[in-house]
Motif scaffolding. Structure first.
Motif, mmCIF file in Angstrom:
data_model
loop_
_atom_site.group_PDB
_atom_site.id
_atom_site.type_symbol
_atom_site.label_atom_id
_atom_site.label_comp_id
_atom_site.label_asym_id
_atom_site.label_seq_id
_atom_site.Cartn_x
_atom_site.Cartn_y
_atom_site.Cartn_z
ATOM 1 N N LYS A 322 10.655 -70.730 36.677
ATOM 2 C CA LYS A 322 9.318 -71.208 36.307
ATOM 3 C C LYS A 322 9.294 -71.609 34.834
ATOM 4 O O LYS A 322 8.705 -72.636 34.472
ATOM 5 N N GLY A 323 9.932 -70.806 33.992
ATOM 6 C CA GLY A 323 9.954 -71.125 32.570
ATOM 7 C C GLY A 323 10.655 -72.445 32.308
ATOM 8 O O GLY A 323 10.139 -73.302 31.579
ATOM 9 N N VAL A 324 11.832 -72.619 32.926
ATOM 10 C CA VAL A 324 12.568 -73.873 32.742
ATOM 11 C C VAL A 324 11.737 -75.042 33.255
ATOM 12 O O VAL A 324 11.693 -76.120 32.656
ATOM 13 N N LEU A 325 11.035 -74.773 34.374
ATOM 14 C CA LEU A 325 10.183 -75.804 34.961
ATOM 15 C C LEU A 325 9.100 -76.244 33.981
ATOM 16 O O LEU A 325 8.893 -77.439 33.746
ATOM 17 N N ILE A 326 8.401 -75.271 33.401
ATOM 18 C CA ILE A 326 7.370 -75.624 32.408
ATOM 19 C C ILE A 326 8.005 -76.475 31.338
ATOM 20 O O ILE A 326 7.467 -77.504 30.934
ATOM 21 N N VAL A 329 8.846 -79.980 32.452
ATOM 22 C CA VAL A 329 7.644 -80.749 32.687
ATOM 23 C C VAL A 329 6.978 -81.127 31.368
ATOM 24 O O VAL A 329 6.627 -82.285 31.140
ATOM 25 N N VAL A 330 6.835 -80.162 30.464
ATOM 26 C CA VAL A 330 6.127 -80.482 29.226
ATOM 27 C C VAL A 330 7.007 -81.315 28.312
ATOM 28 O O VAL A 330 6.500 -82.094 27.517
ATOM 29 N N ALA A 331 8.336 -81.179 28.458
ATOM 30 C CA ALA A 331 9.207 -82.028 27.641
ATOM 31 C C ALA A 331 9.080 -83.480 28.083
ATOM 32 O O ALA A 331 8.955 -84.385 27.264
ATOM 33 N N VAL A 332 9.068 -83.688 29.407
ATOM 34 C CA VAL A 332 8.863 -85.051 29.914
ATOM 35 C C VAL A 332 7.532 -85.584 29.409
ATOM 36 O O VAL A 332 7.426 -86.715 28.925
ATOM 37 N N ALA A 333 6.494 -84.727 29.482
ATOM 38 C CA ALA A 333 5.176 -85.158 29.029
ATOM 39 C C ALA A 333 5.205 -85.475 27.539
ATOM 40 O O ALA A 333 4.602 -86.449 27.094
ATOM 41 N N ALA A 334 5.926 -84.659 26.755
ATOM 42 C CA ALA A 334 5.977 -84.891 25.312
ATOM 43 C C ALA A 334 6.674 -86.210 25.005
ATOM 44 O O ALA A 334 6.236 -86.978 24.152
ATOM 45 N N VAL A 335 7.761 -86.472 25.728
ATOM 46 C CA VAL A 335 8.490 -87.717 25.500
ATOM 47 C C VAL A 335 7.627 -88.913 25.887
ATOM 48 O O VAL A 335 7.530 -89.914 25.179
ATOM 49 N N ARG A 336 6.954 -88.767 27.030
ATOM 50 C CA ARG A 336 6.084 -89.843 27.475
ATOM 51 C C ARG A 336 4.958 -90.075 26.483
ATOM 52 O O ARG A 336 4.609 -91.215 26.167
ATOM 53 N N ALA B 142 5.370 -74.077 24.858
ATOM 54 C CA ALA B 142 6.794 -73.840 24.604
ATOM 55 C C ALA B 142 7.080 -72.345 24.556
ATOM 56 O O ALA B 142 7.996 -71.848 25.214
ATOM 57 N N THR B 143 6.270 -71.598 23.788
ATOM 58 C CA THR B 143 6.565 -70.173 23.650
ATOM 59 C C THR B 143 6.188 -69.417 24.921
ATOM 60 O O THR B 143 6.780 -68.387 25.224
ATOM 61 N N LEU B 144 5.226 -69.961 25.677
ATOM 62 C CA LEU B 144 4.920 -69.352 26.976
ATOM 63 C C LEU B 144 6.132 -69.453 27.906
ATOM 64 O O LEU B 144 6.507 -68.493 28.582
ATOM 65 N N ALA B 145 6.756 -70.633 27.901
ATOM 66 C CA ALA B 145 7.948 -70.826 28.730
ATOM 67 C C ALA B 145 9.067 -69.897 28.278
ATOM 68 O O ALA B 145 9.753 -69.288 29.102
ATOM 69 N N VAL B 146 9.218 -69.769 26.950
ATOM 70 C CA VAL B 146 10.265 -68.887 26.442
ATOM 71 C C VAL B 146 9.972 -67.438 26.840
ATOM 72 O O VAL B 146 10.885 -66.667 27.140
#
Lengths: 342, 339
Positions: A322-326, A329-336, B142-146
Motif C-alpha cells: 500500500k505504501g509503495v502504491l501511494i 500514484v502520487v509520484a505519477v501525479a506529481a510528475v503530471r 510522502a511521509t504517510l507512505a514511508v
C-alpha cells in the motif's frame, strides 16, 4: 493544481478546429491517464491467474462489500480534500474519519445491545458522528489548521469509543444489522446497494451541481472563490459535516459486517481512507480528487487486500505494498502536475 | 502548489512600514500566553489534587518520561519549520531502536550499535528527502507512505513483529548506560534531549542554514528566487529530523532493553500536537524548539498528573484530546480577535 480548471474540454470537438495551430493541450499527457486503470487491470489479471477463487462472482461480492465501508468513508474524505485545497499544513484533511467510523458503529451497537430499537439507534449514531463533524467544522472555521483540529477531535472520538465499550467488543445481531450484512435487494447484497445509492448521491452532488463546482473553486483558489462570491467558509464547514456523516454511515456498515461494534477498528481504517481519497487523483484527467475516482480506488485497495489473502501473501507485506502504491500514484501525479504547470 | 495560501502569517511583515510598528511588534498577543497558562493551570490543578505531584522525585520522573517525546518533537519542529510535516518520525524512532538493539544482540560494541541505529534512522530521512524534494510529492502523503512501508519493514525485519529482548548479561554496560545512566545528576536521556534541543535551536536560530530553512518553509518560491538553496535545505531538514528521531530510538532501545515493533509510533501524534501547541508561543505562528518543549511538558505533566490521581487510561486519552482541542481552538480564537 490551481490552474487546471481552465482546461478546455478537449474531446468536445476534435474535428471542429483542426486547422488552427492547436493550443498545447493542458492536463495530463494522454497515455498517463490510463496508468491508473492499467494498474487496476494488471492487478485483477495477476490475482485471477494466481488464485482460481479470485475471479468468481461470490468473491467479487466480497470485494464490493469490503470496499463499501472504505468507499463511503472515502467519499467524505474526498469532499474535504476537494473543498479544503491541497496545501501541506492548511489544506483540507479529516484525520477524525477513522475514529468517527469506529464511534458511530460502537454507539449503534451499544444502543442496540441496551435494547433500543434500530429506528432510534441508527439516527443517534449518525447524530453523534455529526457532532464530531460540527466540532471539526467550528474549529476549522475559527482558524485551527484542519490537520490539527481533526487530529484532536479524532483522538477525543476514539477515546469516547473506548470509554463507551471499556475496550470490549459489543456484539449485535439480527434486525437492521442482519439485513445490512446478509440481506439483499434484487439479488445485490444490501451493503452494495447502500454503496450504490451513496455513490449516486455524492457523485451527483459533487460532479453535477452548483454546490460541487463551488466546492472545487473554494478548494483550488479560496481567495478567487471568495471574490467571486462563494461563501468559502460555509463550504469548508459543510465539507466536514458531510465527511462525518458519511464516516458515520460507513461505521454502521462496518458494525453490520463484523456483527459487532469493535473498538479501535476505525483507527486502522484511517490510512486506507486517506489512501483511497488521495489516489482518486490518478483516475482523473485533470488531476483532481473525484468521487468516481474514489470509488475505483476503494475497490482497488479492497481487491488488493482480498487478493493478497487469497494468494496467501503474509499480511505484513500488505502495508508495504500500500505504501509503495501511494508513492507510485502520487509520484505519477506529481510528475503530471509539473507538466501541467509548465 | 497554490501560491494563494502562503500569506505571511500573523501580519508582522506588512506592519513594518508604518510608524510605531516597532512598538506594535513588541506587544505580546494574548494567544501567546495560552500555552504557558495551560502549563501553569495543569501544574496548579494537579498540585492541589495530589500531594505527590509537586515533589522533586516526581518532577524527575516527569523529565525522564518526557525525554524521548521531546526529541521526537524537536525532530518534528525542524520539518514543520521547513514547511513540511513528518508522519514517519515514529518509523525513524523505531528503526533507530531496531538498528541499535539488533547490533547489540549480535554482539557489537556499543558505539557501533549507536552509529548503526542512527544510520538506520537516516535511511528514513533520506527516503523522505528524495520523495519530497526530488520527486515533488507532498510531504503529508510522502511521509504517510514511508510510515506504511516502514511499519511493514519492521514486521519483515523482525519475522512478523517479534520483539528483540536484550538480556542483562549480554548487554554491554556502555549501551545500558544510555537509557539508565546519569550525567551531571541528570538521566542520560534527559541530558541527551537537552543537548539535542539546544543544538537544533542554535542551528535553527543562529545559522544561515536555519534562516534559509525558515524562509523556505514560509515562502518556497521567494526563497528560490532570492538565491537560497531551498531544495537541498529542505532535504537536509528531513535528514536532521530523522537523525534526532533516531537518537530517541537508540535511547529507547537502551531504556527498554530491546526493541518492540511500532513502539515509536506512539510519539507521532503527541509530537505533532506538541509542536503546534508550541507554535502558539510565537506571534507569527512559527514553530520553535522552546515552544515544542513547552508542548511536550504540557502533555507529559498531564499524563503524569492523571496517573497520580489514578484516572483510567481511557479517560486519560479523552482528557488529552480535549486539552489539545481546547488549546488549539482558544489560540485560534485569540489570534483572530487580535487581527
Amino acid at each position: 493544481m490551481t490552474l487546471v480548471t481552465e482546461t478546455p474540454a478537449p474531446s468536445s470537438g476534435p474535428s471542429a478546429a483542426p486547422a488552427q495551430a492547436r493550443p498545447r493541450r493542458r492536463g495530463a499527457p494522454p497515455w498517463l491517464v490510463w496508468v491508473g486503470y492499467a494498474a487496476l487491470a494488471a492487478q485483477l489479471v495477476a490475482f485471477s491467474l494466481l488464485s482460481p477463487v479470485f475471479p468468481t462472482a461470490s468473491n467479487a461480492v466480497t470485494v464490493l462489500t469490503q470496499g463499501a465501508v472504505l468507499a463511503i468513508a472515502g467519499f467524505g474524505m474526498a469532499v474535504v480534500l476537494i473543498t479544503g485545497g491541497d496545501d501541506v499544513l492548511r489544506g483540507g484533511i479529516d484525520l477524525s474519519t477513522g475514529a468517527v467510523v469506529g464511534l458511530s458503529g460502537v454507539v449503534a451497537a451499544v444502543l442496540t445491545a441496551a435494547g433500543t430499537s434500530a429506528v432510534v439507534a441508527l439516527p443517534v449514531a449518525l447524530l453523534v458522528a455529526l457532532v464530531v463533524g460540527a466540532v471539526n467544522a467550528a474549529a476549522v472555521v475559527l482558524g485551527v489548521r484542519p490537520l490539527l483540529a481533526t487530529l484532536a477531535s479524532g483522538a477525543v472520538a476514539s477515546s469516547v469509543t473506548l470509554v463507551l465499550t471499556q475496550n470490549v467488543k459489543v456484539p449485535v445481531s439480527g434486525g437492521v444489522f442482519g439485513w445490512l450484512r446478509d440481506g439483499s435487494v434484487v439479488g445485490l447484497p444490501a451493503s452494495v446497494v447502500v454503496l450504490a445509492v451513496v455513490f449516486a448521491v455524492t457523485a451527483t452532488a459533487v460532479g453535477a451541481t452548483r454546490w460541487g463546482v463551488r466546492a472545487y473553486a473554494a478548494g483550488q483558489n479560496p481567495v478567487a472563490a471568495a471574490v467571486a462570491g462563494v461563501p468559502v467558509q460555509r463550504y469548508v464547514a459543510t465539507s466536514y459535516l458531510v465527511s462525518a456523516l458519511l464516516a458515520g454511515l460507513a461505521g454502521l456498515l462496518l458494525t453490520a459486517r463484523l456483527s459487532a461494534g469493535v473498538p479501535g477498528v476505525g483507527d486502522q481504517l484511517l490510512l486506507d481512507v486517506i489512501l483511497t481519497a488521495s489516489m482518486s487523483v490518478v483516475f482523473s484527467r485533470r488531476l483532481v480528487v473525484t468521487i468516481p475516482g474514489t470509488l475505483v480506488s476503494a475497490l482497488f485497495v479492497a481487491a488488493l487486500t482480498n487478493g493478497f489473502t487469497l494468494v496467501n501473501v503474509g499480511s505484513q507485506w500488505v502495508g508495504a505494498v500500500k505504501g509503495v502504491l501511494i508513492l507510485l500514484v502520487v509520484a505519477v501525479a506529481a510528475v503530471r502536475e509539473r507538466s501541467v504547470q509548465r | 502548489m497554490t501560491a494563494t495560501t502562503e500569506r505571511p502569517a500573523g501580519g508582522a511583515a506588512p506592519a513594518g512600514a508604518r510608524p510605531g510598528a516597532e512598538r506594535h511588534r513588541k506587544r505580546l498577543r494574548p494567544a501567546q500566553l495560552l500555552a504557558p497558562l495551560s502549563l501553569a493551570a495543569i501544574v496548579v490543578t494537579f498540585g492541589v489534587l495530589s500531594e505527590n505531584f509537586l515533589t522533586g522525585s516526581n518532577l524527575q520522573v516527569v523529565l525522564a518520561s518526557s525525554a524521548l517525546l521531546a526529541l521526537a518533537a524537536v525532530a518534528m519542529t525542524v520539518v514543520v519549520r521547513a514547511g513540511g510535516i513528518d508522519l514517519s518520525v515514529g518509523v525513524a524512532v523505531d528503526l533507530g531502536a531496531y538498528g541499535a538493539a539488533a547490533l547489540v544482540a549480535a554482539g557489537y560494541v556499543p558505539w557501533v550499535a549507536v552509529v548503526g541505529g542512527l544510520l538506520c534512522a537516516l535511511v528514513v530521512g533520506a527516503v523522505n528527502a528524495v520523495l519530497v524534494t526530488v520527486v515533488g510529492i507532498r510531504p503529508f502523503l510522502a511521509t504517510l507512505a514511508v510510515w506504511l512501508i516502514g511499519s511493514s519493514a519492521q514486521q519483515l525485519l523482525t519475522g512478523g513483529g517479534a520483539p528483540i529482548y536484550l538480556s542483562r548479561g549480554e548487554t554491554p554496560d556502555g549501551f545500558r548506560v544510555l537509557g539508565g545512566g546519569q550525567v551531571l545528576g541528570l538521566d542520560v536521556p534527559v541530558a541527551a534531549a537537552l543537548v539535542g534541543a539546544l543544538v537544533v535551536a542554535a542551528v535553527l536560530g543562529g545559522t544561515v542554514w536555519g534562516r534559509v530553512l525558515t524562509a523556505a518553509g514560509d515562502q518556497p518560491s521567494a526563497t528560490r528566487i532570492a538565491g537560497g538553496a531551498a531544495g537541498s535545505t529542505v532535504a537536509s531538514a528531513y535528514l536532521l529530523a530523522a537523525l534526532v528521531a533516531g537518537l530517541a530510538g537508540v535511547l529507547l532501545a537502551s531504556k527498554s532493553s530491546g526493541f518492540v515493533p511500532f513502539s515509536g509510533q506512539l510519539y507521532v501524534l503527541d509530537a505533532i500536537g506538541a509542536v503546534f501547541i508550541g507554535a502558539t508561543l510565537s506571534r507569527t505562528g512559527r514553530t520553535s524548539v522552546v515552544g515544542s518543549l513547552v508542548g511536550v511538558l504540557i502533555f507529559t505533566l498531564l499524563s503524569n498528573g492523571m496517573n497520580l490521581v489514578a484516572l483510567s487510561a481511557f479517560w486519560q486519552d479523552l482528557a488529552r484530546g480535549l486539552v489539545l482541542l481546547a488549546v488549539l481552538v482558544a489560540a485560534a480564537v485569540l489570534a483572530r480577535r487580535a487581527r
